[in-house]
Design a protein around this motif. Structure first.
Motif, PDB file in Angstrom:
ATOM      1  N   THR A  77       1.437   2.832   0.467  1.00 50.51           N
ATOM      2  CA  THR A  77       1.914   1.685   0.029  1.00 50.51           C
ATOM      3  C   THR A  77       1.155   0.410   0.584  1.00 50.51           C
ATOM      4  O   THR A  77       0.870  -0.388  -0.191  1.00 50.51           O
ATOM      5  CB  THR A  77       3.197   1.256   0.719  1.00 50.51           C
ATOM      6  OG1 THR A  77       4.227   2.421   0.230  1.00 50.51           O
ATOM      7  CG2 THR A  77       4.023   0.171   0.456  1.00 50.51           C
ATOM      8  N   ALA A  78       0.479   0.549   1.681  1.00 48.06           N
ATOM      9  CA  ALA A  78      -0.432  -0.503   2.038  1.00 48.06           C
ATOM     10  C   ALA A  78      -1.518  -0.347   1.222  1.00 48.06           C
ATOM     11  O   ALA A  78      -1.966  -1.370   0.961  1.00 48.06           O
ATOM     12  CB  ALA A  78      -1.020   0.193   3.578  1.00 48.06           C
ATOM     13  N   LEU A  80      -1.800   0.203  -1.656  1.00 53.46           N
ATOM     14  CA  LEU A  80      -1.541  -0.424  -3.349  1.00 53.46           C
ATOM     15  C   LEU A  80      -1.157  -2.143  -2.955  1.00 53.46           C
ATOM     16  O   LEU A  80      -1.372  -2.742  -3.981  1.00 53.46           O
ATOM     17  CB  LEU A  80       0.037   0.266  -3.955  1.00 53.46           C
ATOM     18  CG  LEU A  80      -0.369   1.584  -4.265  1.00 53.46           C
ATOM     19  CD1 LEU A  80       0.911   2.092  -4.707  1.00 53.46           C
ATOM     20  CD2 LEU A  80      -1.284   1.548  -5.265  1.00 53.46           C
ATOM     21  N   ARG A  81      -0.781  -2.313  -1.872  1.00 54.12           N
ATOM     22  CA  ARG A  81      -0.750  -3.650  -1.694  1.00 54.12           C
ATOM     23  C   ARG A  81      -2.240  -4.442  -1.509  1.00 54.12           C
ATOM     24  O   ARG A  81      -2.190  -5.873  -1.328  1.00 54.12           O
ATOM     25  CB  ARG A  81       0.258  -4.136  -0.275  1.00 54.12           C
ATOM     26  CG  ARG A  81       1.634  -3.693  -0.623  1.00 54.12           C
ATOM     27  CD  ARG A  81       2.656  -3.897   0.515  1.00 54.12           C
ATOM     28  NE  ARG A  81       3.846  -3.776   0.165  1.00 54.12           N
ATOM     29  CZ  ARG A  81       4.736  -3.498   0.848  1.00 54.12           C
ATOM     30  NH1 ARG A  81       4.504  -2.879   2.139  1.00 54.12           N
ATOM     31  NH2 ARG A  81       5.947  -2.927   0.364  1.00 54.12           N
ATOM     32  N   HIS A  82      -3.374  -3.906  -1.319  1.00 52.80           N
ATOM     33  CA  HIS A  82      -4.575  -4.434  -1.023  1.00 52.80           C
ATOM     34  C   HIS A  82      -4.917  -5.310  -2.290  1.00 52.80           C
ATOM     35  O   HIS A  82      -4.495  -5.007  -3.182  1.00 52.80           O
ATOM     36  CB  HIS A  82      -5.475  -3.140  -0.972  1.00 52.80           C
ATOM     37  CG  HIS A  82      -6.709  -3.516  -0.697  1.00 52.80           C
ATOM     38  ND1 HIS A  82      -8.045  -4.112  -1.318  1.00 52.80           N
ATOM     39  CD2 HIS A  82      -7.427  -3.490   0.919  1.00 52.80           C
ATOM     40  CE1 HIS A  82      -8.963  -4.410  -0.586  1.00 52.80           C
ATOM     41  NE2 HIS A  82      -8.877  -4.190   0.699  1.00 52.80           N
ATOM     42  N   TRP A  85      -6.151  -4.190  -5.654  1.00 50.08           N
ATOM     43  CA  TRP A  85      -5.308  -3.757  -6.826  1.00 50.08           C
ATOM     44  C   TRP A  85      -4.291  -4.888  -7.383  1.00 50.08           C
ATOM     45  O   TRP A  85      -3.569  -4.445  -8.231  1.00 50.08           O
ATOM     46  CB  TRP A  85      -4.115  -2.637  -6.189  1.00 50.08           C
ATOM     47  CG  TRP A  85      -4.748  -1.374  -5.829  1.00 50.08           C
ATOM     48  CD1 TRP A  85      -5.363  -0.992  -4.683  1.00 50.08           C
ATOM     49  CD2 TRP A  85      -5.141  -0.448  -6.602  1.00 50.08           C
ATOM     50  NE1 TRP A  85      -5.783   0.353  -4.662  1.00 50.08           N
ATOM     51  CE2 TRP A  85      -5.615   0.761  -5.855  1.00 50.08           C
ATOM     52  CE3 TRP A  85      -4.985  -0.296  -7.985  1.00 50.08           C
ATOM     53  CZ2 TRP A  85      -6.273   1.794  -6.627  1.00 50.08           C
ATOM     54  CZ3 TRP A  85      -5.529   1.093  -8.420  1.00 50.08           C
ATOM     55  CH2 TRP A  85      -5.870   1.982  -7.870  1.00 50.08           C
ATOM     56  N   ARG A  86      -4.400  -5.964  -6.934  1.00 50.59           N
ATOM     57  CA  ARG A  86      -3.507  -6.992  -7.593  1.00 50.59           C
ATOM     58  C   ARG A  86      -4.151  -7.367  -9.015  1.00 50.59           C
ATOM     59  O   ARG A  86      -5.326  -7.182  -9.598  1.00 50.59           O
ATOM     60  CB  ARG A  86      -3.893  -8.342  -6.776  1.00 50.59           C
ATOM     61  CG  ARG A  86      -3.174  -8.494  -5.632  1.00 50.59           C
ATOM     62  CD  ARG A  86      -3.142  -9.706  -4.802  1.00 50.59           C
ATOM     63  NE  ARG A  86      -2.306  -9.445  -3.507  1.00 50.59           N
ATOM     64  CZ  ARG A  86      -2.824 -10.012  -2.580  1.00 50.59           C
ATOM     65  NH1 ARG A  86      -3.978 -10.704  -2.647  1.00 50.59           N
ATOM     66  NH2 ARG A  86      -2.355  -9.759  -1.312  1.00 50.59           N
TER      67      ARG A  86
END
Length: 101
Positions: A77-78, A80-82, A85-86
């Motif tokens: 999860t961490a 993917l929040r980087h 990945w936006r």
């Protein structure tokens, strides 16, 4: 090699359809309703393997540890929040550059 010179996968390897079947069955079938947190293999629940018994088949005991599962979930999860990945507009270059420099 097969008769026409095409590579022949070893018997332990699966075709893409065979590999996908285990994921598709629980997603598309009512049979596993209510079954969660289980490892599947060959479209059925995988057997649990321990210690030196581990091999190419089955679910190793360390994969069933809820603490490890929570750590993996938090790490994923961490990641993917980087910011990398936006979602970027089409044509945008990673890192925010305009691509011309």
């Amino acid at each position: 090699m097969g008769g026409e010179g095409n590579p022949t996968p070893p018997p332990s390897h699966k075709t893409p359809a065979q590999g996908a079947a285990t994921s598709v069955l629980p997603a598309a079938s009512p049979l596993p309703d209510g079954v969660v947190g289980r490892h599947c293999e060959d479209s059925q629940e995988a057997r649990i393997v321990r210690g030196d018994e581990e091999g190419p088949r089955g679910a190793a005991t360390h994969t069933l540890d809820p603490v490890t599962a929570d750590r993996l979930r938090e790490y994923t999860t961490a990641g993917l929040r980087h910011p990398a990945w936006r979602r970027r507009p089409r044509g945008a270059v990673a890192g925010g550059g305009d691509g011309d420099k």
